[in-house]
Design an enzyme around this catalytic site. Sequence first.
Site, PDB file in Angstrom:
ATOM      1  N   HIS A  32      28.439 -34.069  79.106  1.00 13.44           N
ATOM      2  CA  HIS A  32      27.062 -34.324  78.691  1.00 13.44           C
ATOM      3  C   HIS A  32      26.802 -35.827  78.819  1.00 13.44           C
ATOM      4  CE1 HIS A  32      26.718 -30.600  75.814  1.00 13.44           C
ATOM      5  NE2 HIS A  32      26.469 -30.293  77.076  1.00 13.44           N
TER       6      HIS A  32
ATOM      7  N   SER B  19      31.958 -27.167  78.909  1.00 11.78           N
ATOM      8  CA  SER B  19      30.684 -27.148  79.624  1.00 11.78           C
ATOM      9  C   SER B  19      29.778 -28.207  79.008  1.00 11.78           C
ATOM     10  CB  SER B  19      30.039 -25.761  79.597  1.00 11.78           C
ATOM     11  OG  SER B  19      30.038 -25.208  78.305  1.00 11.78           O
TER      12      SER B  19
ATOM     13  N   GLU C 209      22.345 -24.608  85.010  1.00 17.09           N
ATOM     14  CA  GLU C 209      23.153 -23.682  84.216  1.00 17.09           C
ATOM     15  C   GLU C 209      22.449 -23.192  82.953  1.00 17.09           C
ATOM     16  OE1 GLU C 209      26.803 -25.316  82.672  1.00 17.09           O
ATOM     17  OE2 GLU C 209      25.789 -26.871  81.527  1.00 17.09           O
TER      18      GLU C 209
ATOM     19  N   ASP D 143      31.327 -27.181  73.773  1.00 17.26           N
ATOM     20  CA  ASP D 143      30.301 -28.203  73.954  1.00 17.26           C
ATOM     21  C   ASP D 143      29.362 -28.349  72.770  1.00 17.26           C
ATOM     22  OD1 ASP D 143      29.029 -25.804  74.273  1.00 17.26           O
ATOM     23  OD2 ASP D 143      28.004 -26.316  76.122  1.00 17.26           O
TER      24      ASP D 143
ATOM     25  N   GLN E  41      33.366 -30.889  82.614  1.00 16.56           N
ATOM     26  CA  GLN E  41      31.963 -31.265  82.727  1.00 16.56           C
ATOM     27  C   GLN E  41      31.566 -32.115  81.529  1.00 16.56           C
ATOM     28  OE1 GLN E  41      28.039 -29.286  81.426  1.00 16.56           O
ATOM     29  NE2 GLN E  41      28.714 -28.050  83.148  1.00 16.56           N
TER      30      GLN E  41
ATOM     31  N   GLN F  33      28.235 -20.183  81.837  1.00 14.51           N
ATOM     32  CA  GLN F  33      28.615 -21.056  80.733  1.00 14.51           C
ATOM     33  C   GLN F  33      28.668 -20.167  79.499  1.00 14.51           C
ATOM     34  OE1 GLN F  33      26.794 -25.016  78.488  1.00 14.51           O
ATOM     35  NE2 GLN F  33      25.393 -23.549  79.420  1.00 14.51           N
TER      36      GLN F  33
ATOM     37  N   GLU G 154      25.780 -33.393  83.114  1.00 17.35           N
ATOM     38  CA  GLU G 154      24.528 -32.738  82.723  1.00 17.35           C
ATOM     39  C   GLU G 154      23.786 -33.611  81.726  1.00 17.35           C
ATOM     40  OE1 GLU G 154      23.236 -28.629  80.349  1.00 17.35           O
ATOM     41  OE2 GLU G 154      25.283 -29.384  80.228  1.00 17.35           O
TER      42      GLU G 154
END
Length: 554
Positions: free
Chosen positions: A144, A363, A222, A336, A142, A297, A171
Site C-alpha cells: 500500500h 495484498s 483488484e 492487509d 504487494q 485478493q 497500490e
Amino acid sequence: MKRSKRIEALDQRKVNLDGFIDEWPEKGFAAMDSPYDPVPSIRVENGRIVELDGKKREEFDFIDQFIADYAMRVDRVERSMAMSSVDIARMIVDIHVSRDEILKVVSGITPAKMKEVINELNVVEMMMGMQKMRARRVPGNQAHITNLKDDPVQLAADAAEGALRGFREEETTMGVARYAPFSAIALLIGSQVGGRGVLTQCSAEEATELELGIRGFTTYAETLSVYGTEKVFIDGDDTPYSKAFLNSAYASRGLKVRFTSGSGSEALMGSTEKKSMLYLECRCLYMTKGAGSQGIQNGSVSCIGITASVPAGIREVMGENLVAALLGLECASSNDQSFSHSDMRRTARTMLQFLPGTDFIFSGYAAEPNYDNMFAGSNFDAEDFDDYNVMQRDMQVDGGLRPVTEEDVIRVRRRAAKAVQAVFSYLHLAEVTDEQVEAVTYAHGSKDTLDRDVVADLMGVEDLMKRGITGVDVVKALAETGYEDVAESVLNMLRQRVIGDYMQTAAILDEDFHVMSGVNTPNDYMGPGTGYRVSGARWEEIKKIPHRIDRNNF
C-alpha cells in the site's frame, strides 16, 4: 473482591482489547462449519448441471446459476464428487500427487464439497497444501502506498522506496477521490524509479479506475468485489454477470485484473443465510473463476476483525486462501488490514502465508507508517520492515522483500520526487517546490512533509483530465526533462498493455520486464528437494540486514 495479581496483569495484555464472540451460526458467526451449510450434491442432465449442493435448478439463485454454468467442469463433476472429501484432502498434502492432478480433481467439485475438503485439513496441512498449490513458483509481495494528505510527491517517494525494497505490485487510494489521477501518475513514476517493472493500481470508483487504466496511468485492478449471498450482492448494486462484464472491460484494455472477496463480509452486511464463512467464501471464489479473473485478493481482507473474532477464524482465513489456489487462481492473501492490538497475534496470523509462500503474501503491506495508510491500516507497516527482513533471514524464507541501505533509500526517494516535480512542471499540472522534494526525501510519513495547495492541485487534476493527458505524455515529459531511463521504464509498462502477457495467472514482471507467472514459471513443488528454494544470490541478499556484524570489517 480481592483479585489475583496475575489475572490483573493478564487482563492488561493488549490481546484482551481485541473483540471475540462465541459461534452464532444464525447470524453468520461460524468460521469453518455451520449446521445450515448445504450437503454436497450434483446432478447433470444433457451436459447441464441441474442440481447443485441440494438445490434443483429451478431453486437456484443467481450465484448458484453462475457457478453451475461457468465455474465447474461438467465433464468431471460426477467423477470428482464421487471421491471422498478426506481422500481429496490427502491428495493436497501428498508430495507424490502433482498440483496439476489436484487442479483437475477440484475442477469438478462443488462449493459445499470444497468446504468439506478444507475442513479435513489442519492449519499445518493447509500450509503444506499452499506450498504446492500456489500458482507462481516464486512468492511475491504487494504494498500500500498512501498518505493522509494525498500528497503525490510523498506517494512517488514512498513508491520508489517500496520498489527498492522488493514489492512487485504497489497500490494507492485517496482520502479525496478527485486526487486519483495525480496519485496514479505519482505511483507510476515512483515505482519505476525504485524498481523497473513494478505493477501499479489506483483504487477508486470503478469508472474512474477504468479510465485511469485506459489512459495508461495504471497496470492492474483488484477492487472488483464479489459476495457469497444474493442479498449482499444486490445491496452492492451488482451481480456475478456485471462483475464478469467489468472484468472483460479491464482485460480488453490490457489491464491485469484480480477480484476481491473475503470471509465476514456477508456477516458485516447482515445477510449470511446462516451459512459458514468458509462456505460463503467458496461461493465467491467459484464466481471469480467463472468470471474469468486470473486471481483474487482474499483472506477476509477488510472484514478480518469479524472473522478473527470467532473460534477457528484465522484457520478459516488460511483455508479460504488455499481454496483460491486449489481453483487455480492467483492468491493475494490479504494480511492487509490491522485486526489485533497484539503484536504476537498479528504476526502469528501472517506466518500462515509467509512460511509456505503465496503469490502475494500481503495484498497490501503498508509501505508507510500506519497513520498514513488510507486503506484503514495494514497488519504490517513501514516500521516493521527490519523485523520482516530478519524473519526472512531467520527462517530462510522468501517473503518478497530485501534489506536496503539508508543511502539508497534517500537516493531513490529524492529522484522520484524530482521526477514528479519535472513531469508536473512540464505538463503544467501543479507546482512542486524544492522544499517539498527535500521534505519527502527524508520523511517517515506525512507528519514530516509540507502541505500542498489542495485547490491548485485539484484544478490541475481537472485540467489534466480535460486535456486528455495519457501515459505517453508522461513518457515524453520524463524523456524531455532528463529522466530518460524512467521514461523507458514507463514506456515498457505501456508496451506490456499491448502485449498482454502479464494478464497470465499470477503474473509479475522482473526488472528486465520479463513475465513471471503461473504459466511460464509454474509452481513445481513435489516435496523435499523440489520447488522454489531460497538460495544463491537471493539468499545472499536476504542475509545482508543492516544491523549485523560484518566479518569483512575485521
